[in-house]
Design a protein around this motif. Structure first.
Motif, PDB file in Angstrom:
ATOM      1  N   SER A 148       0.754  -1.148  -0.067  1.00 14.36           N
ATOM      2  CA  SER A 148      -0.053  -0.045   0.084  1.00 14.36           C
ATOM      3  C   SER A 148       0.770   1.365  -0.112  1.00 14.36           C
ATOM      4  O   SER A 148       1.854   1.389   0.700  1.00 14.36           O
ATOM      5  N   VAL A 149       0.724   2.008  -1.071  1.00 13.31           N
ATOM      6  CA  VAL A 149       1.466   3.330  -1.109  1.00 13.31           C
ATOM      7  C   VAL A 149       0.654   4.488  -1.460  1.00 13.31           C
ATOM      8  O   VAL A 149      -0.410   4.249  -2.245  1.00 13.31           O
ATOM      9  N   ASP A 150       0.620   5.493  -0.664  1.00 16.16           N
ATOM     10  CA  ASP A 150      -0.306   6.686  -0.766  1.00 16.16           C
ATOM     11  C   ASP A 150       0.376   7.959  -0.292  1.00 16.16           C
ATOM     12  O   ASP A 150       1.472   7.940  -0.012  1.00 16.16           O
ATOM     13  N   GLY A 151      -0.469   8.846   0.128  1.00 16.22           N
ATOM     14  CA  GLY A 151      -0.006  10.154   0.712  1.00 16.22           C
ATOM     15  C   GLY A 151       0.130   9.708   2.129  1.00 16.22           C
ATOM     16  O   GLY A 151       1.325   9.565   2.382  1.00 16.22           O
ATOM     17  N   PHE A 152      -0.922   9.897   2.983  1.00 19.52           N
ATOM     18  CA  PHE A 152      -0.593   9.381   4.381  1.00 19.52           C
ATOM     19  C   PHE A 152      -1.883   8.975   4.904  1.00 19.52           C
ATOM     20  O   PHE A 152      -2.969   9.185   4.435  1.00 19.52           O
ATOM     21  N   GLY A 316      -3.510   5.101  -2.853  1.00 16.62           N
ATOM     22  CA  GLY A 316      -3.742   6.008  -3.820  1.00 16.62           C
ATOM     23  C   GLY A 316      -2.779   6.050  -4.761  1.00 16.62           C
ATOM     24  O   GLY A 316      -3.154   6.298  -6.083  1.00 16.62           O
ATOM     25  N   CYS A 317      -1.594   5.577  -4.685  1.00 19.66           N
ATOM     26  CA  CYS A 317      -0.458   5.682  -5.833  1.00 19.66           C
ATOM     27  C   CYS A 317      -0.839   4.194  -6.564  1.00 19.66           C
ATOM     28  O   CYS A 317      -0.143   4.180  -7.597  1.00 19.66           O
ATOM     29  N   ALA A 318      -1.514   3.491  -6.148  1.00 19.20           N
ATOM     30  CA  ALA A 318      -1.868   2.508  -7.027  1.00 19.20           C
ATOM     31  C   ALA A 318      -2.616   2.557  -8.162  1.00 19.20           C
ATOM     32  O   ALA A 318      -2.942   1.959  -9.113  1.00 19.20           O
ATOM     33  N   MET A 319      -3.186   3.906  -8.320  1.00 17.74           N
ATOM     34  CA  MET A 319      -4.000   4.587  -9.473  1.00 17.74           C
ATOM     35  C   MET A 319      -2.940   5.053 -10.502  1.00 17.74           C
ATOM     36  O   MET A 319      -3.511   5.595 -11.548  1.00 17.74           O
TER      37      MET A 319
END
Length: 583
Positions: A148-152, A316-319
């Motif tokens: 899982s990778v995103d903002g925070f 979100g980065c998975a988008m």
């Protein structure tokens, strides 16, 4: 047992409902409130989920939220003592956490019942655990690396580990203030795209530039020997001043997250509305390349740890579909699953399935293979909506025809598309996630290069560099794309074969790629049949597909489809069996 999953008091607020581990409904609140990325409490989404399940709020057994304000408390305290963030930032975070802890009270108020009548237990699932569960627990894999990778979320920017059966085992985290999502947001803002969620615009812009600013990007983000990444913090503001965030009952807003040092490094920021220069295109390309380097660096590290060919990706980065399309080329992973709502809205599903599978130890059985979990409307409701707008349709010189036979409906619609018409296509249940996948879509002929300009100017009214996606029959992918891997959720970008690019210029991006949606007959028989009929006419097994909207959330209700059709220069609207055509 009924479980209600919720993403609340954050952008892309959403809800879903499970019955004994089976998903019944899932929807984003923006579709009802008609404000993109709507943030707050998803009351209308919950109402829809309850209607679809045929239950009242008092009959819900468990409520699961994709946030846990108590997670990583020691890290938060350590950070506060060491970095001394502003009092305003601390107060803002404390207020948000307090709101999250009053969910039962909020449910009682929103649904007009005494809190004592709500039997549901409340579970708080750490943000990134919910992301991991949103991918793995509904995937077809018994074992997989989970990332899982995103903002925070809950003080974490990335989390990874392994999923086995109904168990998730996190191995490592990257804590606040380091975040790839924050890095992408900062450059997006510098480029003058300041609306919440504008990162996807920059991803499209990147294809027009050259990565000529790689030294500057490496100055901003460093890669570590342990497979991780670190921000060069003097270039960012969030770790001290915080980014002003508005996530309550309306459009979400993020304040500026980069410091004056960023402008000293890259030059003055572009103001919204200013011309886009080659320099801006090159910065976008450099951002995308550095993001991919860090992202794939992390994935290769995860594979070394977990040593499985399967990957489940969320956050979100998975988008970032461009980076996703390079996973098979630049990592050892052989199978990848990313569900349709990989971003924060998908956390509602993640929290619900984490509770069902991990906390309650129920075996997995549900696989999310299709994205159609939103509202649908009966033929009578569609007819009523058309009757109510009958005079407006006549004034717009529209003919209205009801075509009962679905094959005939698809054939006639395909003929209109092949003749160069722009078609609004409204069928069945609305899609879950940010992509229109053939039920709330605007469709056009991919063979006509002018369709890019027609759609961007006449219909979508958006930037000219924005690309359009191909929906292609699953059985034809290998013929047109250099990678033959199913993607029903339009979440990966692949190279179109060079000899096919001249045949489908309207869906071929400037760099020769396309963000494809594979369409299987079993997943969406009507949409598959429409594309098949278009192939019969043109020998091209794909359609240009873009979301049915005009600078607004994707249409949900037939009235919104009629509104969009009437105020734009769309040629045809197919609403269930009804075909409306401008003469």
């Amino acid at each position: 047992m009924f479980i209600l999953g919720i993403n609340a008091y954050h952008a892309d607020s959403s809800a879903c409902i499970l019955r004994n581990g089976e998903l019944l409904a899932a929807v984003e609140e923006e579709r009802f409130k008609r404000i993109k990325h709507w943030a707050g409490f998803p009351t209308e989404s919950i109402k829809y989920c309850l209607r679809e399940a045929g239950v009242g709020i008092e009959e819900i057994d468990q409520v699961a939220l994709n946030r846990n304000p108590r997670a990583n408390l020691l890290r938060k305290v350590w950070f506060a003592l060491r970095r001394r963030p502003t009092l305003a930032l601390i107060k803002d975070r404390a207020k948000n956490a307090s709101t999250m802890m009053d969910i039962k009270k909020t449910l009682a108020q929103e649904f007009g019942v005494p809190a004592a009548k709500l039997k549901a237990g409340i579970s708080y699932v750490e943000h990134h655990l919910a992301h991991l569960a949103s991918a793995f627990m509904v995937s077809p894999f018994d074992e997989a690396a989970v990332v899982s990778v995103d903002g925070f979320g809950d003080f974490v920017g990335a989390m990874w580990g392994v999923g086995r059966g109904n168990h998730l085992e996190p191995k490592e985290k990257i804590y606040f203030p380091h975040s790839l999502g924050l890095f992408y947001l900062a450059i997006t803002q510098w480029l003058g795209f300041t609306q919440y969620g504008d990162e996807y615009k920059v991803m499209g812009l990147a294809a027009y530039g050259e990565p000529a600013a790689q030294s500057e990007m490496r100055e901003l983000v460093a890669l570590t020997a342990s497979g991780q990444f670190q921000l060069n913090l003097p270039y960012f503001l969030h770790q001290v001043h915080g980014a002003s965030m508005t996530f309550e009952a309306g459009e979400p807003h993020m304040g500026t997250v980069f410091s004056p040092e960023m402008e000293r490094l890259l030059g003055p920021r572009r103001a919204p509305g200013d011309p886009i220069t080659q320099r801006h295109e090159n910065i976008a390309a450099s951002l995308q390349q550095r993001y991919e380097e860090a992202f794939l660096h992390l994935l290769n590290h995860v594979h070394q740890q977990v040593k499985t060919p399967h990957l489940c990706l969320a956050g979100g980065c998975a988008m970032n579909s461009v980076a996703n399309g390079k996973i098979f080329l630049r990592t050892p992973f052989k199978e990848v699953y990313i569900q349709a709502a990989a971003g924060d809205s998908g956390g509602a599903i993640g929290a619900a399935f984490y509770l069902w599978n991990k906390t309650l130890q129920r075996s997995r059985g549900f696989v999310l293979e299709r994205a159609y979990w939103g509202p649908q409307f009966s033929e009578a409701e569609l007819s009523e909506a058309i009757t109510g707008r009958h005079d407006e349709l006549l004034k717009a010189n529209c003919t209205i025809e009801k075509i009962e036979d679905t094959l005939a409906l698809c054939r006639q619609t395909a003929q209109e598309i092949a003749a160069g018409k722009v078609v609004g296509w409204f069928q069945g249940r609305m899609e879950w996630g940010p992509r229109a996948l053939g039920n709330r879509s605007i469709l056009a002929d991919p063979r006509k290069p002018e369709m890019k300009e027609i759609l961007n100017q006449r219909i979508k009214r958006r930037e000219s560099f924005r690309p359009f996606a191909p929906s292609i029959l699953l059985e034809s992918v290998d013929e047109y794309f250099e990678q033959n891997y199913p993607d029903p959720f339009m979440i990966k970008v692949y190279l179109i074969r060079p000899d096919k690019r001249p045949l489908v210029p309207a869906v071929t991006h400037v760099d020769g790629t396309g963000r494809l949606q594979t369409v299987a007959e079993k997943d969406n028989p009507l949409y598959w049949r429409l594309i098949k009929e278009f192939e019969q006419i043109t020998q091209i097994p794909m359609l240009l597909n873009t979301s049915f909207n005009e600078n607004e959330p994707i249409v949900c209700h037939p009235q919104e489809a009629l509104d969009c059709f009437l105020r734009t220069k769309m040629d045809v609207l197919v609403l269930g069996p009804y075909l409306m055509k401008r003469s």
